[in-house]
Design a protein around this motif. Structure first.
Motif, PDB file in Angstrom:
ATOM      1  N   CYS A  49      -3.282  -5.795   7.793  1.00 54.12           N
ATOM      2  CA  CYS A  49      -3.061  -5.577   6.362  1.00 54.12           C
ATOM      3  C   CYS A  49      -4.141  -4.733   5.694  1.00 54.12           C
ATOM      4  O   CYS A  49      -4.032  -4.382   4.524  1.00 54.12           O
ATOM      5  N   GLY A  50      -5.205  -4.397   6.425  1.00 57.70           N
ATOM      6  CA  GLY A  50      -6.307  -3.648   5.837  1.00 57.70           C
ATOM      7  C   GLY A  50      -6.066  -2.143   5.784  1.00 57.70           C
ATOM      8  O   GLY A  50      -5.157  -1.609   6.421  1.00 57.70           O
ATOM      9  N   GLY A  51      -6.899  -1.452   5.016  1.00 64.70           N
ATOM     10  CA  GLY A  51      -6.800   0.001   4.900  1.00 64.70           C
ATOM     11  C   GLY A  51      -5.578   0.442   4.127  1.00 64.70           C
ATOM     12  O   GLY A  51      -4.743  -0.361   3.707  1.00 64.70           O
ATOM     13  N   THR A  52      -5.448   1.748   3.945  1.00 67.35           N
ATOM     14  CA  THR A  52      -4.314   2.297   3.197  1.00 67.35           C
ATOM     15  C   THR A  52      -2.994   2.017   3.905  1.00 67.35           C
ATOM     16  O   THR A  52      -2.001   1.659   3.273  1.00 67.35           O
ATOM     17  N   ALA A  53      -2.996   2.177   5.228  1.00 67.04           N
ATOM     18  CA  ALA A  53      -1.767   1.935   5.994  1.00 67.04           C
ATOM     19  C   ALA A  53      -1.335   0.479   5.857  1.00 67.04           C
ATOM     20  O   ALA A  53      -0.145   0.181   5.679  1.00 67.04           O
ATOM     21  N   GLY A  54      -2.296  -0.439   5.927  1.00 64.69           N
ATOM     22  CA  GLY A  54      -1.979  -1.852   5.781  1.00 64.69           C
ATOM     23  C   GLY A  54      -1.499  -2.188   4.389  1.00 64.69           C
ATOM     24  O   GLY A  54      -0.587  -3.008   4.215  1.00 64.69           O
ATOM     25  N   LEU A  55      -2.115  -1.550   3.395  1.00 59.97           N
ATOM     26  CA  LEU A  55      -1.702  -1.773   2.007  1.00 59.97           C
ATOM     27  C   LEU A  55      -0.236  -1.397   1.815  1.00 59.97           C
ATOM     28  O   LEU A  55       0.547  -2.155   1.231  1.00 59.97           O
ATOM     29  N   HIS A  56       0.131  -0.227   2.326  1.00 58.66           N
ATOM     30  CA  HIS A  56       1.515   0.214   2.178  1.00 58.66           C
ATOM     31  C   HIS A  56       2.467  -0.644   3.009  1.00 58.66           C
ATOM     32  O   HIS A  56       3.603  -0.895   2.599  1.00 58.66           O
ATOM     33  N   ARG A  57       2.005  -1.081   4.187  1.00 57.73           N
ATOM     34  CA  ARG A  57       2.834  -1.944   5.028  1.00 57.73           C
ATOM     35  C   ARG A  57       3.170  -3.238   4.293  1.00 57.73           C
ATOM     36  O   ARG A  57       4.317  -3.693   4.287  1.00 57.73           O
ATOM     37  N   MET A  58       2.167  -3.813   3.637  1.00 60.44           N
ATOM     38  CA  MET A  58       2.370  -5.052   2.892  1.00 60.44           C
ATOM     39  C   MET A  58       3.254  -4.824   1.668  1.00 60.44           C
ATOM     40  O   MET A  58       4.142  -5.627   1.354  1.00 60.44           O
ATOM     41  N   ASN A  59       3.006  -3.716   0.978  1.00 66.11           N
ATOM     42  CA  ASN A  59       3.717  -3.481  -0.270  1.00 66.11           C
ATOM     43  C   ASN A  59       5.144  -2.982  -0.065  1.00 66.11           C
ATOM     44  O   ASN A  59       5.980  -3.104  -0.958  1.00 66.11           O
ATOM     45  N   ARG A  60       5.430  -2.424   1.099  1.00 65.74           N
ATOM     46  CA  ARG A  60       6.819  -2.070   1.385  1.00 65.74           C
ATOM     47  C   ARG A  60       7.656  -3.347   1.458  1.00 65.74           C
ATOM     48  O   ARG A  60       8.787  -3.395   0.978  1.00 65.74           O
ATOM     49  N   LYS A  61       7.087  -4.380   2.052  1.00 65.37           N
ATOM     50  CA  LYS A  61       7.775  -5.674   2.114  1.00 65.37           C
ATOM     51  C   LYS A  61       7.873  -6.293   0.718  1.00 65.37           C
ATOM     52  O   LYS A  61       8.896  -6.867   0.345  1.00 65.37           O
ATOM     53  N   ALA A  62       6.788  -6.156  -0.059  1.00 60.41           N
ATOM     54  CA  ALA A  62       6.782  -6.711  -1.414  1.00 60.41           C
ATOM     55  C   ALA A  62       7.816  -6.024  -2.292  1.00 60.41           C
ATOM     56  O   ALA A  62       8.489  -6.664  -3.105  1.00 60.41           O
ATOM     57  N   LEU A  63       7.979  -4.693  -2.113  1.00 57.33           N
ATOM     58  CA  LEU A  63       8.953  -3.950  -2.906  1.00 57.33           C
ATOM     59  C   LEU A  63      10.373  -4.355  -2.536  1.00 57.33           C
ATOM     60  O   LEU A  63      11.231  -4.541  -3.406  1.00 57.33           O
ATOM     61  N   GLN A  64      10.635  -4.503  -1.246  1.00 61.94           N
ATOM     62  CA  GLN A  64      11.960  -4.931  -0.800  1.00 61.94           C
ATOM     63  C   GLN A  64      12.289  -6.320  -1.341  1.00 61.94           C
ATOM     64  O   GLN A  64      13.412  -6.591  -1.753  1.00 61.94           O
ATOM     65  N   LYS A  65      11.285  -7.191  -1.364  1.00 60.92           N
ATOM     66  CA  LYS A  65      11.480  -8.544  -1.877  1.00 60.92           C
ATOM     67  C   LYS A  65      11.742  -8.523  -3.379  1.00 60.92           C
ATOM     68  O   LYS A  65      12.617  -9.231  -3.882  1.00 60.92           O
ATOM     69  N   ALA A  66      10.983  -7.697  -4.118  1.00 63.03           N
ATOM     70  CA  ALA A  66      11.133  -7.615  -5.573  1.00 63.03           C
ATOM     71  C   ALA A  66      12.483  -7.020  -5.956  1.00 63.03           C
ATOM     72  O   ALA A  66      13.060  -7.359  -6.987  1.00 63.03           O
ATOM     73  N   ALA A  67      12.990  -6.108  -5.116  1.00 62.57           N
ATOM     74  CA  ALA A  67      14.252  -5.445  -5.418  1.00 62.57           C
ATOM     75  C   ALA A  67      15.463  -6.201  -4.883  1.00 62.57           C
ATOM     76  O   ALA A  67      16.609  -5.871  -5.226  1.00 62.57           O
ATOM     77  N   ALA A  68      15.218  -7.215  -4.066  1.00 63.95           N
ATOM     78  CA  ALA A  68      16.312  -7.994  -3.482  1.00 63.95           C
ATOM     79  C   ALA A  68      17.131  -8.676  -4.579  1.00 63.95           C
ATOM     80  O   ALA A  68      16.587  -9.225  -5.530  1.00 63.95           O
ATOM     81  N   GLY A  69      18.440  -8.590  -4.444  1.00 62.21           N
ATOM     82  CA  GLY A  69      19.326  -9.212  -5.426  1.00 62.21           C
ATOM     83  C   GLY A  69      19.522  -8.396  -6.686  1.00 62.21           C
ATOM     84  O   GLY A  69      20.183  -8.840  -7.623  1.00 62.21           O
ATOM     85  N   THR A  70      18.951  -7.197  -6.722  1.00 66.34           N
ATOM     86  CA  THR A  70      19.133  -6.302  -7.872  1.00 66.34           C
ATOM     87  C   THR A  70      19.887  -5.054  -7.415  1.00 66.34           C
ATOM     88  O   THR A  70      20.207  -4.898  -6.237  1.00 66.34           O
ATOM     89  N   LYS A  71      20.141  -4.162  -8.349  1.00 65.97           N
ATOM     90  CA  LYS A  71      20.817  -2.909  -8.022  1.00 65.97           C
ATOM     91  C   LYS A  71      19.818  -1.773  -7.789  1.00 65.97           C
ATOM     92  O   LYS A  71      20.185  -0.607  -7.716  1.00 65.97           O
ATOM     93  N   LEU A  72      18.546  -2.139  -7.673  1.00 66.01           N
ATOM     94  CA  LEU A  72      17.508  -1.143  -7.457  1.00 66.01           C
ATOM     95  C   LEU A  72      17.544  -0.633  -6.017  1.00 66.01           C
ATOM     96  O   LEU A  72      17.680  -1.410  -5.080  1.00 66.01           O
ATOM     97  N   GLU A  73      17.392   0.680  -5.853  1.00 64.89           N
ATOM     98  CA  GLU A  73      17.322   1.287  -4.530  1.00 64.89           C
ATOM     99  C   GLU A  73      15.878   1.720  -4.289  1.00 64.89           C
ATOM    100  O   GLU A  73      15.257   2.324  -5.161  1.00 64.89           O
ATOM    101  N   THR A  74      15.341   1.402  -3.114  1.00 63.61           N
ATOM    102  CA  THR A  74      13.957   1.752  -2.813  1.00 63.61           C
ATOM    103  C   THR A  74      13.893   2.685  -1.605  1.00 63.61           C
ATOM    104  O   THR A  74      14.748   2.646  -0.722  1.00 63.61           O
ATOM    105  N   PHE A  75      12.853   3.519  -1.606  1.00 64.71           N
ATOM    106  CA  PHE A  75      12.681   4.487  -0.529  1.00 64.71           C
ATOM    107  C   PHE A  75      11.185   4.766  -0.385  1.00 64.71           C
ATOM    108  O   PHE A  75      10.466   4.855  -1.379  1.00 64.71           O
ATOM    109  N   TYR A  76      10.713   4.878   0.853  1.00 62.24           N
ATOM    110  CA  TYR A  76       9.303   5.151   1.103  1.00 62.24           C
ATOM    111  C   TYR A  76       9.155   6.391   1.963  1.00 62.24           C
ATOM    112  O   TYR A  76       9.815   6.529   2.989  1.00 62.24           O
ATOM    113  N   ASP A  77       8.280   7.307   1.513  1.00 69.11           N
ATOM    114  CA  ASP A  77       8.020   8.539   2.243  1.00 69.11           C
ATOM    115  C   ASP A  77       6.721   8.380   3.029  1.00 69.11           C
ATOM    116  O   ASP A  77       5.639   8.339   2.444  1.00 69.11           O
ATOM    117  N   ASP A  78       6.835   8.282   4.355  1.00 69.83           N
ATOM    118  CA  ASP A  78       5.649   8.085   5.194  1.00 69.83           C
ATOM    119  C   ASP A  78       4.687   9.271   5.138  1.00 69.83           C
ATOM    120  O   ASP A  78       3.473   9.096   5.226  1.00 69.83           O
TER     121      ASP A  78
END
Length: 206
Positions: A49-78
């Motif tokens: 979970c450390g570093g920039t890569a870890g931060l984004h890895r954690m937050n990609r999951k957090a974004l999917q969780k926050a958007a779950a059950g809504t009509k929001l579409e999420t996308f991440y550009d590596d």
């Protein structure tokens, strides 16, 4: 950002919130403190979970969780480490800025529901300055949802906007001024049209 540090003998590692390695550590052998303090005390970031890569890895999951059950579409550009979020009436992006110690939020200038997400990522964005740099994905998603909900209300009738909090009252005044300005412009265009039409009417013959 608050992190979880392990106090077990020989362990000098800290974890960001949501890291699955935290579940393996007993609460009796860990504590919560700021990331800066953990680093000052000689702790190293977790490899997962450390570093920039870890931060984004954690937050990609957090974004999917926050958007779950809504009509929001999420996308991440590596390639650019940029998050994108699409609602029914808007398109957003945010990325981490070390100097700001948080994510900066941007809003697409012109939204067209018929344009695919991939094409919108190349559009022109403006910084959403009333939303300060933030490390919380949940707060970013909530802001976007509230913003676009208010925008939909304004499209119907700005007078239906809530006016309970200080921020809501501020948005209400801004929407009112914008509506009055648009109405004034509409009247000006109407008079210009009438004047132009009158100028093209031939004079009555004597």
């Amino acid at each position: 950002m608050d992190v979880f540090v392990s106090k077990s003998k020989g362990s000098k590692v800290y974890h960001r919130p949501g890291c699955h390695y935290i579940d393996r550590i007993s609460i009796y052998y860990g504590k919560i403190c700021s990331e800066r303090r953990a680093i000052r005390n000689g702790y190293c970031a977790c490899k997962y979970c450390g570093g920039t890569a870890g931060l984004h890895r954690m937050n990609r999951k957090a974004l999917q969780k926050a958007a779950a059950g809504t009509k929001l579409e999420t996308f991440y550009d590596d390639k650019t480490s940029t998050f994108y979020l699409r609602t029914g009436i808007g398109f957003w992006k945010f990325y981490w800025k070390d100097e700001a110690d948080g994510y900066l939020l941007y809003h697409l200038n012109a939204f067209d529901p018929d344009i695919p997400t991939e094409s919108m990522t190349q559009g022109h964005f403006h910084r959403q300055k009333d939303f300060a740099a933030n490390e919380s994905i949940e707060k970013i998603v909530k802001y976007i949802a509230d913003h676009d909900r208010a925008k939909a209300i304004i499209a119907d009738d700005y007078r239906k906007l809530p006016k309970s909090t200080k921020k809501q009252k501020k948005y209400y005044k801004q929407a009112k001024k914008r509506a009055q300005r648009e109405e004034s412009d509409r009247v000006d265009r109407l008079f210009a049209l009438i004047a132009n039409h009158s100028a093209n009417i031939p004079p009555l013959s004597a």
